[in-house]
Design an enzyme around this catalytic site. Structure first.
Site, PDB file in Angstrom:
ATOM      1  CG  LEU A   1      44.579  77.896  21.832  1.00  0.00           C
ATOM      2  CD1 LEU A   1      43.120  77.934  21.385  1.00  0.00           C
ATOM      3  CD2 LEU A   1      44.755  78.850  23.023  1.00  0.00           C
ATOM      4  N   GLY A   2      46.632  75.101  19.146  1.00  0.00           N
ATOM      5  CA  GLY A   2      47.792  75.318  18.285  1.00  0.00           C
ATOM      6  C   GLY A   2      47.461  76.371  17.238  1.00  0.00           C
ATOM      7  NE  ARG A   3      51.098  75.239  12.781  1.00  0.00           N
ATOM      8  CZ  ARG A   3      52.167  74.459  12.924  1.00  0.00           C
ATOM      9  NH1 ARG A   3      53.356  74.981  13.106  1.00  0.00           N
ATOM     10  NH2 ARG A   3      52.058  73.146  12.839  1.00  0.00           N
ATOM     11  CB  ILE A   4      44.251  74.770  13.038  1.00  0.00           C
ATOM     12  CG1 ILE A   4      45.115  74.690  11.761  1.00  0.00           C
ATOM     13  CG2 ILE A   4      42.775  74.621  12.703  1.00  0.00           C
ATOM     14  CD1 ILE A   4      45.105  73.328  11.078  1.00  0.00           C
TER      15      ILE A   4
ATOM     16  CB  SER B   1      47.137  73.611  25.133  1.00  0.00           C
ATOM     17  OG  SER B   1      46.750  73.833  23.796  1.00  0.00           O
ATOM     18  NE  ARG B   2      51.551  69.051  24.003  1.00  0.00           N
ATOM     19  CZ  ARG B   2      52.452  68.806  23.077  1.00  0.00           C
ATOM     20  NH1 ARG B   2      53.124  67.678  23.103  1.00  0.00           N
ATOM     21  NH2 ARG B   2      52.688  69.681  22.120  1.00  0.00           N
TER      22      ARG B   2
ATOM     23  CB  ILE C   1      38.775  70.398  11.629  1.00  0.00           C
ATOM     24  CG1 ILE C   1      39.288  71.264  12.783  1.00  0.00           C
ATOM     25  CG2 ILE C   1      37.415  70.869  11.180  1.00  0.00           C
ATOM     26  CD1 ILE C   1      40.744  71.314  12.929  1.00  0.00           C
TER      27      ILE C   1
ATOM     28  NE  ARG D   1      45.847  63.658   9.772  1.00  0.00           N
ATOM     29  CZ  ARG D   1      45.839  64.787   9.084  1.00  0.00           C
ATOM     30  NH1 ARG D   1      44.756  65.544   9.045  1.00  0.00           N
ATOM     31  NH2 ARG D   1      46.906  65.162   8.406  1.00  0.00           N
TER      32      ARG D   1
ATOM     33  CG  ASP E   1      37.055  67.984   7.141  1.00  0.00           C
ATOM     34  OD1 ASP E   1      36.386  67.716   6.113  1.00  0.00           O
ATOM     35  OD2 ASP E   1      38.222  68.425   7.098  1.00  0.00           O
TER      36      ASP E   1
ATOM     37  CD  GLU F   1      39.677  60.922   6.674  1.00  0.00           C
ATOM     38  OE1 GLU F   1      40.414  61.357   5.763  1.00  0.00           O
ATOM     39  OE2 GLU F   1      39.538  61.506   7.744  1.00  0.00           O
TER      40      GLU F   1
ATOM     41  CG  HIS G   1      40.503  64.852   5.456  1.00  0.00           C
ATOM     42  ND1 HIS G   1      41.328  63.877   6.006  1.00  0.00           N
ATOM     43  CD2 HIS G   1      41.124  66.037   5.703  1.00  0.00           C
ATOM     44  CE1 HIS G   1      42.394  64.462   6.544  1.00  0.00           C
ATOM     45  NE2 HIS G   1      42.291  65.773   6.358  1.00  0.00           N
TER      46      HIS G   1
HETATM   47  P1  NAP Z   1      49.884  72.691  15.815  1.00  0.00           P
HETATM   48  O1  NAP Z   1      50.021  74.156  15.728  1.00  0.00           O
HETATM   49  O2  NAP Z   1      51.114  71.866  15.981  1.00  0.00           O
HETATM   50  O3  NAP Z   1      48.868  72.389  17.004  1.00  0.00           O
HETATM   51  C1  NAP Z   1      48.640  71.096  17.391  1.00  0.00           C
HETATM   52  C2  NAP Z   1      47.947  70.998  18.724  1.00  0.00           C
HETATM   53  O4  NAP Z   1      48.061  69.614  19.115  1.00  0.00           O
HETATM   54  C3  NAP Z   1      48.605  71.845  19.808  1.00  0.00           C
HETATM   55  O5  NAP Z   1      47.618  72.463  20.572  1.00  0.00           O
HETATM   56  C4  NAP Z   1      49.360  70.829  20.617  1.00  0.00           C
HETATM   57  O6  NAP Z   1      49.324  71.039  21.998  1.00  0.00           O
HETATM   58  C5  NAP Z   1      48.563  69.562  20.430  1.00  0.00           C
HETATM   59  N1  NAP Z   1      49.442  68.404  20.625  1.00  0.00           N
HETATM   60  C6  NAP Z   1      50.547  68.081  19.929  1.00  0.00           C
HETATM   61  N2  NAP Z   1      51.096  66.943  20.418  1.00  0.00           N
HETATM   62  C7  NAP Z   1      50.328  66.582  21.470  1.00  0.00           C
HETATM   63  C8  NAP Z   1      50.381  65.522  22.395  1.00  0.00           C
HETATM   64  N3  NAP Z   1      51.346  64.598  22.336  1.00  0.00           N
HETATM   65  N4  NAP Z   1      49.431  65.446  23.355  1.00  0.00           N
HETATM   66  C9  NAP Z   1      48.466  66.391  23.409  1.00  0.00           C
HETATM   67  N5  NAP Z   1      48.350  67.426  22.558  1.00  0.00           N
HETATM   68  C10 NAP Z   1      49.274  67.524  21.612  1.00  0.00           C
HETATM   69  O7  NAP Z   1      49.178  72.085  14.537  1.00  0.00           O
HETATM   70  P2  NAP Z   1      48.132  72.794  13.571  1.00  0.00           P
HETATM   71  O8  NAP Z   1      48.850  73.423  12.451  1.00  0.00           O
HETATM   72  O9  NAP Z   1      47.187  73.607  14.374  1.00  0.00           O
HETATM   73  O10 NAP Z   1      47.389  71.512  12.990  1.00  0.00           O
HETATM   74  C11 NAP Z   1      46.667  70.647  13.843  1.00  0.00           C
HETATM   75  C12 NAP Z   1      46.192  69.425  13.103  1.00  0.00           C
HETATM   76  O11 NAP Z   1      45.054  69.728  12.299  1.00  0.00           O
HETATM   77  C13 NAP Z   1      47.177  68.826  12.092  1.00  0.00           C
HETATM   78  O12 NAP Z   1      48.184  68.068  12.722  1.00  0.00           O
HETATM   79  C14 NAP Z   1      46.281  67.989  11.242  1.00  0.00           C
HETATM   80  O13 NAP Z   1      46.159  66.675  11.770  1.00  0.00           O
HETATM   81  C15 NAP Z   1      44.933  68.687  11.336  1.00  0.00           C
HETATM   82  N6  NAP Z   1      44.544  69.286  10.045  1.00  0.00           N
HETATM   83  C16 NAP Z   1      43.403  68.873   9.451  1.00  0.00           C
HETATM   84  C17 NAP Z   1      43.022  69.405   8.238  1.00  0.00           C
HETATM   85  C18 NAP Z   1      41.743  69.007   7.571  1.00  0.00           C
HETATM   86  O14 NAP Z   1      41.665  69.065   6.354  1.00  0.00           O
HETATM   87  N7  NAP Z   1      40.726  68.622   8.311  1.00  0.00           N
HETATM   88  C19 NAP Z   1      43.841  70.350   7.601  1.00  0.00           C
HETATM   89  C20 NAP Z   1      45.005  70.758   8.247  1.00  0.00           C
HETATM   90  C21 NAP Z   1      45.346  70.218   9.472  1.00  0.00           C
HETATM   91  P3  NAP Z   1      50.092  72.211  22.742  1.00  0.00           P
HETATM   92  O15 NAP Z   1      49.217  73.411  22.529  1.00  0.00           O
HETATM   93  O16 NAP Z   1      50.110  71.741  24.137  1.00  0.00           O
HETATM   94  O17 NAP Z   1      51.442  72.335  22.079  1.00  0.00           O
END
Ligand code: NAP
Length: 313
Positions: free
Chosen positions: A152-155, A174-175, A230, A232, A256, A261, A279
């Site tokens: 449950l991060g930004r996206i 989430s963690r 969505i 990786r 996605d 890829e 993607h």
């Molecule tokens: P974010 O706000 O940093 O959120 C990332 C999530 O991953 C958080 O919930 C975080 O957990 C969790 N996380 C981070 N490190 C972890 C770990 N070591 N163990 C377990 N959980 C962990 O990132 P975001 O901006 O939402 O983006 C998320 C990802 O979406 C990107 O990193 C990218 O890979 C992917 N993405 C894909 C596309 C696409 O085109 N399909 C486009 C943009 C991004 P906590 O909540 O516990 O902090």
């Protein structure tokens, strides 16, 4: 003279022109092309504008002795060895937030397309089968079901907000527990999968989340369960996912992102219970422009000695 180098075959012509105009930036298609540059061009490179998913590791950084910034085009920077960069005093930036809406929109679109069998529906109308053979079998209701967000991060939060508007019961892992409007927290991904019909993966990529959703979570999701990814290709154990999709351990998926890829495992193409996307979570004209501008602004700040806008390290 240029002290900015673009790296990435996926930079569009417009993006390349913009960086060339702003910084007289040079260009190579891939990290592996850096050694084809002259010694002088490499010595002058202070900032890299990076786009793509090819690995950018220590050896490539060492080819650029004055490198001080890697400005990534994208929020996910798992291709960049940030630890190696930090050790060398190289700053890394990314492009968070500006893409949240688009990525969340695509996650919801894949979920709906999967439930409502939209790919088969489109084919049925185009082929004339609708008139010749009649309607498709009934599909599955999405609104009001239970969804689990992994990360449950930004996206992840944007996805949850959207699905809450579809009257879904929101669960997440989430963690740590977050402040939410009454959503249910699960401290592990298997218990989350057990509680829901749809599992939407929105984790960061990289070593720490490799195979985060594995055999056990897929089995817990069960034969009516649908996975949406969505994040990786690395965050789900892909061998386990393929097996689960082929053998009915889960009902289907919307994907996605994949390993290797764009040369994805051909077994995905043989499945009729998946919605596959190339993607393209952030791939709208508007969002790609915002991402390019943020990358540009980070480079401009670095060159002017100002604070970076969206630093990673
Ligand atoms: P974010 O706000 O940093 O959120 C990332 C999530 O991953 C958080 O919930 C975080 O957990 C969790 N996380 C981070 N490190 C972890 C770990 N070591 N163990 C377990 N959980 C962990 O990132 P975001 O901006 O939402 O983006 C998320 C990802 O979406 C990107 O990193 C990218 O890979 C992917 N993405 C894909 C596309 C696409 O085109 N399909 C486009 C943009 C991004 P906590 O909540 O516990 O902090």
């Amino acid at each position: 003279m240029t002290n900015v180098m673009m790296i990435g075959a996926s930079f569009s012509e417009v993006e390349r022109d913009r960086l060339k105009t702003a910084f007289n930036a040079g260009f190579v298609a891939d990290v592996t092309d850096l050694d084809s540059l002259s010694v002088q061009a490499r010595a002058e490179t202070a900032a890299v504008a990076f786009k793509g998913h090819a690995a950018f590791g220590a050896a490539a950084m060492d080819l650029l002795p004055k490198l001080g910034l890697i400005a990534n085009f994208g929020v996910g920077y798992d291709a960049i060895d940030v630890e190696a960069a930090s050790k060398r005093g190289i700053r890394v930036t990314n492009t968070p937030d500006v893409l949240n809406d688009d990525v969340a929109d695509l996650a919801v679109a894949m979920l709906l397309a999967q439930c409502r069998n939209m790919i088969a529906g489109d084919a049925c109308v185009r082929s004339g089968d609708w008139a010749a053979k009649g309607s498709l079998p009934l599909n599955r209701k999405a609104s009001g079901s239970r969804v689990g967000i992994v990360g449950l991060g930004r996206i992840g939060r944007e996805i949850a907000d959207r699905l809450a508007a579809f009257k879904m019961d929101i669960h997440y892992h989430s963690r740590s527990e977050k402040q939410t409007p009454g959503w249910t927290y699960h401290s592990d991904v298997v218990s989350l999968a057990e509680a829901v019909d749809f599992l939407v993966v929105a984790l960061v990529g990289g070593k720490e989340t490799l195979g985060y959703v594995g055999t056990e979570a897929l089995a817990a999701l069960g034969p009516r369960g649908v996975v949406i990814n969505i994040s990786r290709g690395t965050t789900i154990d892909e061998a386990a996912l393929l097996k689960a999709l082929e053998s009915g351990i889960i009902a289907g998926a919307g994907l996605d992102v994949f390993l290797n890829e764009p040369d994805i495992d051909p077994r995905f193409r043989a499945l009729d219970n998946v919605v596959l996307q190339p993607h393209q979570g952030s791939a709208t004209t508007e969002t790609r422009t915002d991402m390019a501008l943020l990358q540009h602004d980070n480079i401009a700040a670095f060159l002017a000695g100002r604070l970076l806008l969206t630093p990673v390290n």
